[in-house]
Write a protein that holds these residues in place. Sequence first.
Motif, mmCIF file in Angstrom:
data_model
loop_
_atom_site.group_PDB
_atom_site.id
_atom_site.type_symbol
_atom_site.label_atom_id
_atom_site.label_comp_id
_atom_site.label_asym_id
_atom_site.label_seq_id
_atom_site.Cartn_x
_atom_site.Cartn_y
_atom_site.Cartn_z
ATOM 1 N N VAL A 63 -52.190 26.324 1.099
ATOM 2 C CA VAL A 63 -51.363 25.406 1.881
ATOM 3 C C VAL A 63 -50.615 26.111 2.998
ATOM 4 N N ASP A 64 -50.645 27.441 3.018
ATOM 5 C CA ASP A 64 -49.903 28.201 4.033
ATOM 6 C C ASP A 64 -50.688 29.462 4.367
ATOM 7 N N VAL A 65 -51.154 29.574 5.606
ATOM 8 C CA VAL A 65 -51.963 30.720 6.014
ATOM 9 C C VAL A 65 -51.173 32.019 5.989
ATOM 10 N N ASN A 66 -49.851 31.941 5.933
ATOM 11 C CA ASN A 66 -49.032 33.145 5.840
ATOM 12 C C ASN A 66 -49.094 33.781 4.452
ATOM 13 N N HIS A 67 -49.453 32.986 3.458
ATOM 14 C CA HIS A 67 -49.457 33.454 2.075
ATOM 15 C C HIS A 67 -50.803 33.100 1.447
ATOM 16 N N PRO A 74 -59.811 29.870 2.878
ATOM 17 C CA PRO A 74 -59.407 28.884 3.888
ATOM 18 C C PRO A 74 -57.981 28.422 3.639
ATOM 19 N N ALA A 75 -57.309 27.981 4.699
ATOM 20 C CA ALA A 75 -55.902 27.606 4.554
ATOM 21 C C ALA A 75 -55.481 26.678 5.679
ATOM 22 N N LEU A 76 -54.360 26.010 5.470
ATOM 23 C CA LEU A 76 -53.727 25.217 6.515
ATOM 24 C C LEU A 76 -52.910 26.176 7.380
ATOM 25 N N HIS A 77 -53.110 26.104 8.691
ATOM 26 C CA HIS A 77 -52.501 27.084 9.589
ATOM 27 C C HIS A 77 -51.120 26.685 10.082
ATOM 28 N N PHE A 116 -50.721 39.246 -1.961
ATOM 29 C CA PHE A 116 -50.572 40.676 -1.789
ATOM 30 C C PHE A 116 -50.423 41.073 -0.319
ATOM 31 N N ARG A 117 -49.988 42.277 -0.105
ATOM 32 C CA ARG A 117 -49.794 42.795 1.251
ATOM 33 C C ARG A 117 -51.084 42.668 2.052
ATOM 34 N N GLY A 118 -50.988 42.089 3.236
ATOM 35 C CA GLY A 118 -52.146 41.965 4.106
ATOM 36 C C GLY A 118 -52.935 40.689 3.943
ATOM 37 N N ALA A 119 -52.661 39.921 2.910
ATOM 38 C CA ALA A 119 -53.337 38.626 2.739
ATOM 39 C C ALA A 119 -52.463 37.568 3.386
ATOM 40 N N GLY A 120 -52.953 36.974 4.443
ATOM 41 C CA GLY A 120 -52.140 36.025 5.185
ATOM 42 C C GLY A 120 -51.620 36.661 6.465
ATOM 43 N N THR A 121 -50.992 35.862 7.273
ATOM 44 C CA THR A 121 -50.575 36.308 8.602
ATOM 45 C C THR A 121 -49.142 36.825 8.651
ATOM 46 N N ARG A 122 -48.482 36.957 7.507
ATOM 47 C CA ARG A 122 -47.093 37.414 7.538
ATOM 48 C C ARG A 122 -46.969 38.923 7.717
ATOM 49 N N GLY A 123 -48.082 39.650 7.595
ATOM 50 C CA GLY A 123 -48.049 41.096 7.790
ATOM 51 C C GLY A 123 -47.884 41.870 6.499
ATOM 52 N N GLN A 127 -42.264 39.540 3.228
ATOM 53 C CA GLN A 127 -42.056 39.237 1.815
ATOM 54 C C GLN A 127 -42.813 37.993 1.375
ATOM 55 N N SER A 128 -43.265 38.055 0.145
ATOM 56 C CA SER A 128 -43.784 36.844 -0.483
ATOM 57 C C SER A 128 -42.595 36.049 -1.006
ATOM 58 N N VAL A 129 -42.863 34.819 -1.419
ATOM 59 C CA VAL A 129 -41.800 33.959 -1.943
ATOM 60 C C VAL A 129 -42.153 33.541 -3.356
ATOM 61 N N ALA A 130 -41.118 33.261 -4.143
ATOM 62 C CA ALA A 130 -41.349 32.928 -5.551
ATOM 63 C C ALA A 130 -40.179 32.122 -6.082
ATOM 64 N N PRO A 131 -40.363 31.427 -7.215
ATOM 65 C CA PRO A 131 -39.243 30.702 -7.817
ATOM 66 C C PRO A 131 -38.064 31.628 -8.089
#
Length: 427
Positions: A63-67, A74-77, A116-123, A127-131
């Motif tokens: 649902v988020d290309v950053n993560h 495939p993802a929603l950009h 993980f690091r490098g998966a997605g466009t956040r660099g 940081q990843s996000v979590a509950p």
Amino acid sequence: MPSPLADPVTLPCGLVFRNRLSKAAMAEALGGKSHSANETLTSAYVPWAKGGWGSILTGNVHVDVNHLGSPDDPALHTEYNGDPALVAQWKQYADACQEHGVPTLVQVCHPGRQSFRGAGTRGLFGQSVAPSAVPVKLGDGLFERLLATLLWNKPREMTKADIERVVRQFVDTARLMADAGFSGIELHGAHGYLIVRGFVLINWFFFVDQFLNPKTNIRTDEYGGTPEKRAKFVLDIIAEIRKVVPPKFAIGIKLNSADHSSATFEETMTQIKLLAEAGIDFLEISGGSYEDPKMMGISEPKSERTAAREAFFLEFAKTVRSRYPELVLMLTGGFRSRTGAESAVRDNACDLVGIGRPAAVDPHFAALLLDESVPEEKAVLPLKKAPTPWILRWIPLKIVGAGAETLYYASQIGRIAKGLATFAPGM
């Protein structure tokens, strides 16, 4: 006597699966650098569309290309605003899947803390996000701790605004899939195995389960602290999706019995009750094997741990069935034969049978099981253990073997997409 596998199944929303056999969701790793519903991904589904399946579940769409969970998912950009070009791209995928009338549902997910690091466009350092800010732990050894640090940074606990944004992203993705012509979505709330550039394989949990699970959700606000509050995230997603999709658009959810334990068994049942009351169209339970390998004519010794896990899977599934008999239930895990699939249905363990790995080797496996001219002993596809790539044999992690299985069958899906012959392990 006609096989019960040929019976149609009508979901609460009114969508009809023409038989009980579902091609289960599997990692394709075919979204490419564009993270899109490209021609290669679409091509993989053409044989399945003609394979006799009652329904098809796609692999992960994030649902988020950053993560992302994998560099090639495939993802929603961006926020979905009805862009006709985007709808047309996904419509080609939906049309290929459903060309022969097979309802196809998209598995949508967010990896949460285990992006993980490098998966997605956040660099690499985003940081990843979590509950909750609970870091990923692979083990207590030096190697496991070092590997976890290299693959993931410590996630940050989500604010309420973060949670509301991710809910909107799930809703946006579902709305896009509906506009593209898919028949429904499945929320991925179970674990899987992450393929990191084809080399390192790690066990991971998807976002939905990270909220449901007390080990990864230690919040004390409205999203944590009790089974009911930990379910609020997914219940909000379901409620909001219902507002924007057609009435016959199905919403299912996948849970893995292995993600839970006897200690939290009743809490999990409470959450399933809430999901049923929210109006989900089906619940998929995975995590074990319904079949006894002896019925397939092969000998497969099991460890005590594996036997215990499969026993828990059966207990889990039977308890769900007994407590919520009106809930449409799909079981996925280990089905390799007509005998095993029919037994699960005749035992009233499930309404739908999910089949994964055999479908990656034989896209027409469903047609084989449904063909009454094929004798019982031939309506089977026994699978040996997939080979572990040589480089992975040096990694001291228990999960490498299971990850190797995922890698092997993803490679078979890649062969399907290219129109090449597929092979069962050991061939």
